[in-house]
Design a protein around this motif. Structure first.
Motif, short mmCIF file in Angstrom:
data_model
loop_
_atom_site.label_atom_id
_atom_site.label_comp_id
_atom_site.label_asym_id
_atom_site.label_seq_id
_atom_site.Cartn_x
_atom_site.Cartn_y
_atom_site.Cartn_z
N CYS A 92 58.79 29.70 37.19
CA CYS A 92 58.88 30.47 35.95
C CYS A 92 59.56 29.62 34.88
O CYS A 92 60.63 29.06 35.11
N VAL A 93 58.95 29.54 33.71
CA VAL A 93 59.50 28.72 32.62
C VAL A 93 59.79 29.57 31.38
O VAL A 93 59.77 29.07 30.26
N LYS A 94 60.10 30.85 31.58
CA LYS A 94 60.39 31.73 30.44
C LYS A 94 61.73 31.40 29.79
O LYS A 94 61.93 31.68 28.61
N GLY A 95 62.68 30.85 30.57
CA GLY A 95 64.00 30.53 30.02
C GLY A 95 64.98 31.68 30.09
O GLY A 95 66.05 31.62 29.47
N TRP A 96 64.66 32.75 30.84
CA TRP A 96 65.59 33.88 30.97
C TRP A 96 66.72 33.50 31.92
O TRP A 96 66.56 32.69 32.82
N ASN A 97 67.89 34.12 31.71
CA ASN A 97 69.02 33.87 32.59
C ASN A 97 69.43 35.12 33.37
O ASN A 97 70.53 35.20 33.87
N TRP A 98 68.53 36.10 33.42
CA TRP A 98 68.82 37.33 34.16
C TRP A 98 67.72 37.54 35.19
O TRP A 98 66.54 37.55 34.85
N GLY A 99 68.11 37.64 36.46
CA GLY A 99 67.09 37.79 37.49
C GLY A 99 67.68 38.25 38.80
O GLY A 99 68.76 38.86 38.84
N THR A 100 67.00 37.93 39.88
CA THR A 100 67.38 38.37 41.22
C THR A 100 67.64 37.15 42.09
O THR A 100 66.88 36.18 42.05
N VAL A 101 68.71 37.21 42.88
CA VAL A 101 69.03 36.13 43.81
C VAL A 101 68.57 36.53 45.19
O VAL A 101 68.88 37.63 45.67
N ARG A 102 67.82 35.63 45.83
CA ARG A 102 67.35 35.87 47.20
C ARG A 102 67.84 34.74 48.09
O ARG A 102 67.78 33.57 47.72
N PHE A 103 68.33 35.10 49.29
CA PHE A 103 68.78 34.12 50.27
C PHE A 103 67.73 34.04 51.37
O PHE A 103 67.46 35.03 52.06
N GLY A 104 67.15 32.86 51.51
CA GLY A 104 66.14 32.65 52.56
C GLY A 104 66.47 31.40 53.33
O GLY A 104 66.29 30.28 52.83
N GLY A 105 66.97 31.55 54.55
CA GLY A 105 67.36 30.38 55.34
C GLY A 105 68.52 29.66 54.67
O GLY A 105 69.55 30.26 54.35
N GLN A 106 68.36 28.38 54.41
CA GLN A 106 69.41 27.58 53.76
C GLN A 106 69.12 27.39 52.28
O GLN A 106 69.56 26.41 51.67
N LEU A 107 68.41 28.35 51.67
CA LEU A 107 68.01 28.21 50.28
C LEU A 107 68.41 29.44 49.48
O LEU A 107 68.23 30.57 49.93
N LEU A 108 69.01 29.21 48.31
CA LEU A 108 69.28 30.28 47.36
C LEU A 108 68.24 30.18 46.26
O LEU A 108 68.12 29.13 45.60
N SER A 109 67.49 31.24 46.04
CA SER A 109 66.42 31.23 45.04
C SER A 109 66.73 32.25 43.95
O SER A 109 67.02 33.42 44.24
N PHE A 110 66.69 31.80 42.70
CA PHE A 110 66.90 32.68 41.54
C PHE A 110 65.52 32.98 40.96
O PHE A 110 64.83 32.10 40.45
#
Length: 702
Positions: free
Chosen positions: A103-121
């Motif tokens: 995603c390249v919208k440039g927003w700074n508000w979203g959801t954090v997901r933890f999957g294995g050893q990765l934090l994804s915003f």
């Protein structure tokens, strides 16, 4: 369809840095070999859980997720390679290669997901950025805020050090979202905390790099070096290789731990941890675990109670915890029977160990060179003596290592070893077009048939012949031939003329004393014209106008600081190369601007040179007039005094007149020395030749 796919110049993202290497996909799994460290990552096909294809900064990238939660990222693919990879994944791994764009919208508000050893915003279903939790060095919490700190990356010019997340409060009772967020991070983060008891402790071990005595505490996930001044915590994941090397004296052992990334002490980086042990030291070791835990964790590689040599215990424990094999020297044996070679690297002496797959030098500074990164090796003649030689290694990246002062007796053993490993050998002593192949080198088993040894013998014969020739002559002649040069010759002339003058002041008591000045006077006579050369040289006038710069040099002086700022830390030679490339790529219009400036500078120089030459000519005319006046005065005095005195010892009246009368005010040192040398020459000729007959003396007096 092919069973394997290979890709060169692929980049793997590890702890924020991009490491280039080669990627190979086969039926068994995925293999990536790092070009810099030689480390190999092997992912079994059965462990793959998901494959993602997406557009990244370096073209297109491949993200692989395993069933145990590990994430591997590879960048540098071309868009056209997607179909080939997708078909390969379907056929051999039974996986669908999914396409997901960031995603390249440039927003700074979203959801954090933890999957294995990765934090994804994520924003919606698209990820904005991902953080491998192994990069996190610390996690702290505040009111509705979580701060992540990261390990510093030494290879990158700019490193991300901190990220803060705002976590809004929730209405759920008993659950703190900030603490839950922090626990998810800490469970997978690479945070080194010395919690609990150490498995075992080795006290007061001698460490060569970093230097000192350290207590080594062994923890389940990291190694703790505790010294009087510094402490180091080394995760086992940063250990690349282990080496156990016997010292040349056969009484000590080196245990070398290769680290990537290195440990730091201020601005110093230690890529190798080197421990030195004595073979006589024994230890009884008891692990701080019960027997069931030891058996379950180490599967028979370690026991609760162990005893033996100290170096064996340390290496055995490290091998079990790091889960890497220990490299020892192979079948190489030097001239003295040792498995290493004494040599010097840079300013210090050390030991070079030829291994089965590379070379390692200990200890200051430690160097490890793998065979697969060597471009060629070279056996070069020693710079100071023929009793030793240099061993040079050049890597494919252009780095050169020179190990010098190796004993000549080690040459045959080292040459046979290099030849057996099929390394490229470059002999710089051969002429162009005479480079020999491996087979030709392999046929020459005996040392005397080798080109290097033949050349050394020839040079030794030449030196002996020169020494014999020089011993036949006198000491003065030997010194002159050994130290040629104008300055040294001038010193020799002054010394010889002084010696002859002092000897000629005496009346020559013996034949031996007469012969010695004659020999020296001859040298002075032969070299007399050369003495005038330094005085005839015209010194550079500091007031003269400076030559104008070319267009390129004007441009370089104006843009040098800009190039330095764009490439921090660039060397002088690299700066010159970079400037040449920029100038070559510059358009004609921009070059014309600097050409005009150079033309203006040339005109200014010519104008200034004309003015300077006019003023210089006036000064020259005045000095000439003054010199002529002085010569007339000297001539007048000489004529006046020459009529009243005569010289009976000289062959001609003119010669006697010049020798008898000199004025310190007007006669130069050059004229006086030449006159003295003529006088000495005439005296020597008179001493060496037989006495003149009466007819000769009569004609001379006439």
């Amino acid at each position: 369809m092919a069973d394997t796919l290979e890709f060169n110049e692929i980049y793997q993202e590890v702890k924020g840095s991009m490491n280039d290497g080669r990627l190979r996909l086969s039926r068994q799994g995925v293999i990536f070999k790092n070009s810099k460290t030689g480390k190999v990552d092997n992912i079994q096909a059965s462990e793959l859980a998901e494959g993602v294809w997406r557009r990244v900064a370096l073209g297109h990238g491949l993200k692989l997720l395993t069933k145990n939660g590990h994430v591997y990222k590879y960048d540098g693919f071309r868009e056209s390679e997607f179909d080939k990879l997708s078909d390969f994944f379907k056929a051999h791994y039974c996986l669908e290669l999914a396409e997901k764009d960031l995603c390249v919208k440039g927003w700074n508000w979203g959801t954090v997901r933890f999957g294995g050893q990765l934090l994804s915003f994520d924003i919606g279903e698209q990820p904005v950025f991902e953080i491998p939790l192994s990069n996190v060095s610390q996690c702290t919490t505040g009111k509705n805020e979580v701060t992540l700190e990261f390990h510093q990356n030494d290879d990158a010019e700019v490193s991300l050090m901190e990220v803060r997340f705002y976590v809004p409060p929730t209405q759920e009772d008993g659950v703190d979202p900030v603490e839950a967020f922090a626990q998810n991070v800490l469970s997978k983060a690479d945070v080194i905390q010395a919690t609990g008891d150490a498995i075992c402790i080795f006290r007061e071990l001698q460490c060569l790099t970093p230097r000192g005595r350290y207590d080594i505490r062994i923890y389940p996930t990291f190694l703790h070096l505790h010294g009087k001044t510094f402490d180091y915590k080394i995760p086992y994941t940063t250990v690349l290789r282990l080496f156990l090397l016997p010292h040349k004296d056969q009484r000590q052992m080196f245990f070398v731990i290769s680290l990537d990334p290195p440990i730091k002490q201020g601005q110093t980086r230690y890529h190798f941890l080197i421990l030195l042990f004595s073979k006589d030291e024994d230890i009884s070791l008891t692990l701080n675990m019960n027997e069931e835990e030891v058996e379950k964790r180490f599967e028979g590689r370690l026991t609760k109670n162990m005893s033996g040599s100290l170096y064996e215990m340390v290496s055995r424990v490290m091998k079990a915890l790091v889960n890497r094999k220990i490299t020892v020297p192979g079948n190489f044996q030097g001239h003295s029977g040792a498995q290493c070679i004494t040599c010097s690297y840079k300013a210090s002496s050390g030991l070079l160990y030829p291994l089965e797959r590379g070379f390692i030098y200990v200890h200051k500074p430690p160097v490890h060179i793998r065979f697969d990164e060597i471009s060629f090796v070279n056996f070069a003649r020693g710079t100071t003596t023929t009793r030793s030689f240099d061993f040079e290694i050049e890597t494919k990246q252009g780095t050169q290592y020179t190990f010098s002062s190796i004993e000549r007796e080690e040459y045959g053993k080292l040459f046979d070893f290099v030849n057996a490993k099929k390394l490229n050998i470059k002999n710089r002593g051969l002429k162009e077009g005479m480079k020999q192949s491996y087979d030709e080198y392999a046929d020459s088993d005996e040392d005397q048939h080798d080109a290097y040894l033949e050349r050394m013998k020839e040079e030794g014969k030449i030196r002996e012949e020169n020494a014999n020739d020089s011993s036949d002559g006198s000491g003065e002649e030997t010194d002159e031939s050994f130290n040629p040069g104008e300055e040294d010759d001038d010193v020799a002339e002054e010394f010889d003329s002084n010696a002859s003058a002092s000897s000629s002041s005496g009346d020559g008591d013996s034949d031996r004393d007469d012969k010695k000045p004659a020999k020296k006077a001859k040298i002075v006579k032969d070299r007399k014209p050369r003495k005038k050369q330094p005085e005839s040289k015209k010194g550079k006038d500091p007031n003269a106008p400076k030559r104008p710069m070319s267009a390129y040099m004007l441009w370089l002086n104006a843009n040098r600081e800009k190039i330095k700022s764009d490439h921090p830390g660039i060397s002088i030679t690299d700066l010159s190369k970079k400037a040449g490339e920029l100038w070559k790529a510059m358009s004609k219009e921009k070059k014309e601007e600097w050409d005009r400036k150079a033309e203006d500078a040339r005109r200014d120089y010519e104008k200034a040179m004309k003015e300077y030459s006019k003023s210089d000519s006036h000064r020259g005319e005045r000095s000439k007039k003054k010199k002529k006046k002085q010569e007339k005065m000297v001539k007048g005095k000489g004529d006046k005094k020459g009529t009243t005195s005569k010289s009976s010892s000289s062959k001609s009246p003119a010669k006697g007149m010049s020798d008898s009368f000199k004025s310190k005010e007007f006669v130069s040192s050059d004229e006086s020395s030449s006159a003295e040398s003529k006088k000495e020459d005439s005296e020597d000729e008179g001493a060496a030749s037989p006495a003149p007959s009466s007819d000769d003396s009569a004609s001379g007096s006439d």
